[in-house]
Design a protein around this motif. Structure first.
Motif, PDB file in Angstrom:
ATOM      1  N   UNK B 108      23.625  49.332  33.683  1.00  0.00           N
ATOM      2  CA  UNK B 108      23.655  50.369  34.713  1.00  0.00           C
ATOM      3  C   UNK B 108      24.213  49.885  36.049  1.00  0.00           C
ATOM      4  N   UNK B 109      23.659  48.802  36.603  1.00  0.00           N
ATOM      5  CA  UNK B 109      24.207  48.372  37.898  1.00  0.00           C
ATOM      6  C   UNK B 109      25.686  48.002  37.825  1.00  0.00           C
ATOM      7  N   UNK B 113      28.449  50.015  39.899  1.00  0.00           N
ATOM      8  CA  UNK B 113      29.337  49.349  40.850  1.00  0.00           C
ATOM      9  C   UNK B 113      30.791  49.697  40.534  1.00  0.00           C
ATOM     10  N   UNK B 114      31.141  49.610  39.246  1.00  0.00           N
ATOM     11  CA  UNK B 114      32.538  49.845  38.853  1.00  0.00           C
ATOM     12  C   UNK B 114      32.954  51.284  39.138  1.00  0.00           C
ATOM     13  N   UNK B 115      32.037  52.223  38.908  1.00  0.00           N
ATOM     14  CA  UNK B 115      32.392  53.629  39.070  1.00  0.00           C
ATOM     15  C   UNK B 115      32.444  54.033  40.541  1.00  0.00           C
ATOM     16  N   UNK B 116      31.518  53.495  41.346  1.00  0.00           N
ATOM     17  CA  UNK B 116      31.399  53.981  42.720  1.00  0.00           C
ATOM     18  C   UNK B 116      32.169  53.151  43.731  1.00  0.00           C
ATOM     19  N   UNK B 121      42.234  46.111  42.609  1.00  0.00           N
ATOM     20  CA  UNK B 121      42.192  44.919  41.756  1.00  0.00           C
ATOM     21  C   UNK B 121      40.774  44.598  41.319  1.00  0.00           C
ATOM     22  N   UNK B 122      39.770  45.046  42.073  1.00  0.00           N
ATOM     23  CA  UNK B 122      38.401  44.798  41.646  1.00  0.00           C
ATOM     24  C   UNK B 122      38.073  45.604  40.388  1.00  0.00           C
ATOM     25  N   UNK B 123      38.679  46.784  40.322  1.00  0.00           N
ATOM     26  CA  UNK B 123      38.471  47.614  39.146  1.00  0.00           C
ATOM     27  C   UNK B 123      39.127  46.952  37.931  1.00  0.00           C
ATOM     28  N   UNK B 124      40.328  46.418  38.142  1.00  0.00           N
ATOM     29  CA  UNK B 124      41.016  45.715  37.054  1.00  0.00           C
ATOM     30  C   UNK B 124      40.181  44.520  36.621  1.00  0.00           C
ATOM     31  N   UNK B 125      39.632  43.799  37.609  1.00  0.00           N
ATOM     32  CA  UNK B 125      38.802  42.633  37.295  1.00  0.00           C
ATOM     33  C   UNK B 125      37.571  43.062  36.489  1.00  0.00           C
ATOM     34  N   UNK B 126      37.016  44.212  36.839  1.00  0.00           N
ATOM     35  CA  UNK B 126      35.861  44.721  36.098  1.00  0.00           C
ATOM     36  C   UNK B 126      36.221  44.963  34.638  1.00  0.00           C
ATOM     37  N   UNK B 127      37.333  45.676  34.414  1.00  0.00           N
ATOM     38  CA  UNK B 127      37.713  46.000  33.039  1.00  0.00           C
ATOM     39  C   UNK B 127      37.960  44.724  32.233  1.00  0.00           C
ATOM     40  N   UNK B 128      38.678  43.776  32.860  1.00  0.00           N
ATOM     41  CA  UNK B 128      38.962  42.539  32.134  1.00  0.00           C
ATOM     42  C   UNK B 128      37.663  41.784  31.856  1.00  0.00           C
ATOM     43  N   UNK B 207      32.204  55.471  32.463  1.00  0.00           N
ATOM     44  CA  UNK B 207      33.002  56.700  32.381  1.00  0.00           C
ATOM     45  C   UNK B 207      32.174  57.902  32.812  1.00  0.00           C
ATOM     46  N   UNK B 208      30.903  57.945  32.414  1.00  0.00           N
ATOM     47  CA  UNK B 208      30.087  59.110  32.781  1.00  0.00           C
ATOM     48  C   UNK B 208      29.731  59.079  34.262  1.00  0.00           C
ATOM     49  N   UNK B 209      29.517  57.893  34.815  1.00  0.00           N
ATOM     50  CA  UNK B 209      29.196  57.805  36.243  1.00  0.00           C
ATOM     51  C   UNK B 209      30.402  58.176  37.090  1.00  0.00           C
ATOM     52  N   UNK B 210      31.585  57.861  36.562  1.00  0.00           N
ATOM     53  CA  UNK B 210      32.801  58.173  37.295  1.00  0.00           C
ATOM     54  C   UNK B 210      32.962  59.688  37.466  1.00  0.00           C
ATOM     55  N   UNK B 211      32.394  60.452  36.552  1.00  0.00           N
ATOM     56  CA  UNK B 211      32.535  61.905  36.621  1.00  0.00           C
ATOM     57  C   UNK B 211      31.504  62.559  37.537  1.00  0.00           C
ATOM     58  N   UNK B 212      30.615  61.768  38.120  1.00  0.00           N
ATOM     59  CA  UNK B 212      29.635  62.348  39.055  1.00  0.00           C
ATOM     60  C   UNK B 212      30.263  62.352  40.442  1.00  0.00           C
TER      61      UNK B 212
END
Lengths: 310, 315
Positions: B108-109, B113-116, B121-128, B207-212
């Motif tokens: 969850x955390x 973090x990734x969604x909000x 580049x931090x998002x890319x780092x998260x996915x990788x 993905x679900x948090x991103x939609x909030x």
């Protein structure tokens, strides 16, 4: 944002008007507590508001996108604030039902937010904000997503609601008609600054800058050279299109460049040689056609001189 | 003057072009053609073989000859419910439930973090960071964990250096979750399951948090909710579809896995291992099939309960 020095009086219907990116929404969010000022001071009813989180402010917001909770039905959306404060189920449903009645939306409690029309959602958002009995209601472009008919109807209803409740409404809009027709006072924002504050009449009749004259209603901006010729003062001036009238003698000679029929009125584009003017005339039997030469005049009082050249 | 033929170009020649025109006029035919192959793959090969497996569970095995008796019977299911087999089921389902719960708590955390907050580049780092473990061999990771958790392993060494060996020993002496070392305890199995399946929880949750929309969180705060209240009444219910999606992965993957409990953990069997041994060495295909039905039934019940609880209402 800079140089925003505003005071809103209790019980007032206050509009913050400006083009997008002018800082009006940021200003509203500062009052709601969603953003914190980097410098400066905010007071709400005499109490310092910097550093106070939104949930400790007795201020409620109607969001631009309404922000209704999609997982709750209408009545639970409206009762959300009461639920958070720990009100009992019976009490909060009763109060929420009253709030729905206040916004003329009774009996829809069991529906989900997604099943409502735009206008209904707007009313639910309003009821949800009002159910907490805020002392200040903030409205962020609340009518922006509605079509024209509904918007006019909601404008009237909001005004009635304001009279009925007697609380302060602060209202953000980019629509000057909305601001003029609804607000007791208007603050005009441009590029992060408040450029003029006043009643709708003051703002419309006496714009203090070219920006205000141009943004609020359409206006003919008269350059200093022209103004010097008619009033002797070397200043910019504004002349409202509806102040111009046709005359048979005297005044200024102009040729009609374009003519658009708007129903009750007709809009003329006129060429005076040194400048172009727009005139808004009542649609009478004889409307001048493009190419025709006419004589126009206006009351000297309608030429409003502006201190500010911007 | 324009020539009268200028508005509509003449019909096209050639078989392929005529076919293209026909398909344009009949979009349903086009849809049918495009779906035929994937649907038959899914229907015949995928579901068909599954049905064939399930049918096996209604056959039985002749104990003396070891041959399969192709007559409809519930005998195999009765066999499934003897205490030894029931133990396997309870053990596996409990492990899957604990792994899933822990995965939600850990994911969850990270997902939030990734969604909000993560951008660019931090998002890319998260996915990788989340996906990288998925790209390396699953067996290598499990054996690496064995080295970490073994009595001579890194964790023991670390506890020793910190003079906390007594703490580890006290933990290992606990019943059920303890053991000779972490690598032969349920705790070890749990840790490795959690590690290996975590990405499958993080990604749907993110993905679900991103939609909030952020405005919902502001609205909640505006209406008087503190951050924990907003989490409880807005974020959690709206992310529930993601939690359910992730838990389908973590739960069913744990229910079916037979390698992790074999390499790390006590030697007691999990459902996957039971299926493996029954259909391999023992040649008891019906019982293996009956074991394979268990996760399907459990997942069906789980989803039904989630739906009843309103987990999908926000979709």
């Amino acid at each position: 944002m800079d140089e925003v020095d505003l005071e809103v009086f209790e019980g007032e219907f206050f509009a913050m008007l400006g083009p997008s990116g002018s800082g009006k929404t940021t200003c509203l969010r500062l009052v709601a507590g969603f953003e914190q000022p980097t410098s400066g001071h905010i007071e709400i009813f005499g109490q310092t508001a910097e550093g106070v989180p939104p949930f400790r402010r007795n201020v409620n917001t109607v969001f631009q996108d309404y922000a209704l909770f999609p997982h709750l039905n209408v009545i639970d959306n409206v009762a959300y604030g009461l639920m958070i404060r720990g009100a009992g189920k019976a009490e909060r449903y009763r109060t929420a039902a009253e709030a729905l009645e206040l916004v003329a939306l009774p009996g829809l409690g069991k529906r989900r937010a997604g099943e409502l029309s735009g206008g209904q959602r707007q009313r639910v958002a309003l009821a949800r904000a009002l159910v907490n009995k805020p002392r200040v209601l903030l409205l962020d472009e609340p009518l922006g997503a509605l079509d024209l008919k509904l918007r006019e109807q909601m404008q009237e209803e909001l005004k009635n609601l304001h009279r009925q409740l007697g609380i302060t409404f602060i209202f953000v809009t980019h629509d000057q008609n909305e601001a003029l027709s609804m607000a007791d006072r208007v603050a005009l924002f441009n590029q992060g600054k408040v450029v003029q504050v006043g009643t709708p009449q003051e703002i419309y009749r006496c714009p203090n800058s070219r920006f205000v004259a141009d943004f609020v209603g359409s206006s003919n901006l008269l350059p200093p050279e022209f103004v010097a010729g008619i009033s002797g003062q070397n200043k910019w001036a504004s002349l409202r299109p509806e102040a111009i009238r046709l005359t048979s003698a005297g005044g200024h000679e102009a040729s009609v460049v374009a003519c658009s029929y708007l129903g009750g009125t007709t809009r003329l584009a006129l060429d005076l040689g040194s400048l172009r003017l727009h005139a808004l005339l009542p649609s009478v039997a004889t409307i001048p056609q493009p190419g025709q030469r006419v004589r126009i005049d206006w009351n000297p009082d309608d030429v409003h001189l502006m201190e500010d050249g911007i | 003057m324009n020539s009268p033929v200028g508005v509509i170009s003449p019909g096209r020649q050639g078989i392929l072009r005529r076919l293209a025109d026909t398909l344009w006029r009949r979009p349903r035919l086009l849809l049918l053609l495009m779906l035929a192959l994937p649907v038959s793959w899914l229907g015949v090969i995928y579901l068909g073989s599954l049905v064939a497996l399930l049918v096996q569970s209604f056959f039985s095995i002749d104990e003396f000859s070891g041959l399969i008796n192709y007559e409809f019977t519930l005998k195999t299911y009765r066999e499934l419910l003897i205490p030894a087999n029931l133990d396997i089921i309870v053990r596996t389902v409990s492990m899957a439930a604990v792994v899933t719960l822990a995965a939600v708590v850990v994911a969850f955390p990270i997902a939030y973090y990734a969604a909000r907050y993560a951008r660019g580049k931090w998002k890319a780092a998260f996915y990788i960071g989340v996906m990288l473990p998925l790209w390396s061999s699953y067996l290598v990771k499990i054996y690496a964990w064995k080295l970490v958790l073994a009595r001579e392993g890194i964790l023991n060494w670390l506890f020793d250096k910190l003079h906390l060996t007594w703490l580890l020993d006290a933990y290992l002496s606990l019943p059920l979750i303890g053991g000779n070392s972490l690598s032969v305890s349920y705790t070890g199995t749990f840790l490795v399951f959690l590690y290996v399946w975590l990405p499958f929880m993080i990604l749907p949750l993110q993905a679900s948090l991103e939609r909030v929309p952020a405005s919902l969180l502001e609205a909640s705060a505006d209406l008087g909710a503190s951050a924990p209240q907003t989490f409880r009444h807005v974020v959690l219910p709206l992310s529930l579809p993601g939690v359910i999606a992730g838990s389908i992965f973590t739960f069913s993957l744990t229910l079916g896995d037979y390698i992790i409990p074999q390499i790390i953990g006590s030697s007691r069997l999990f459902i996957g291992q039971a299926v493996y041994t029954h259909q391999g060495t023992a040649g008891n295909i019906p019982l293996a099939a009956a074991f394979a039905v268990v996760p399907i039934v459990i997942m069906g019940v789980y989803l039904w309960m989630a739906k009843r609880a309103g987990a999908f209402d926000a979709l």
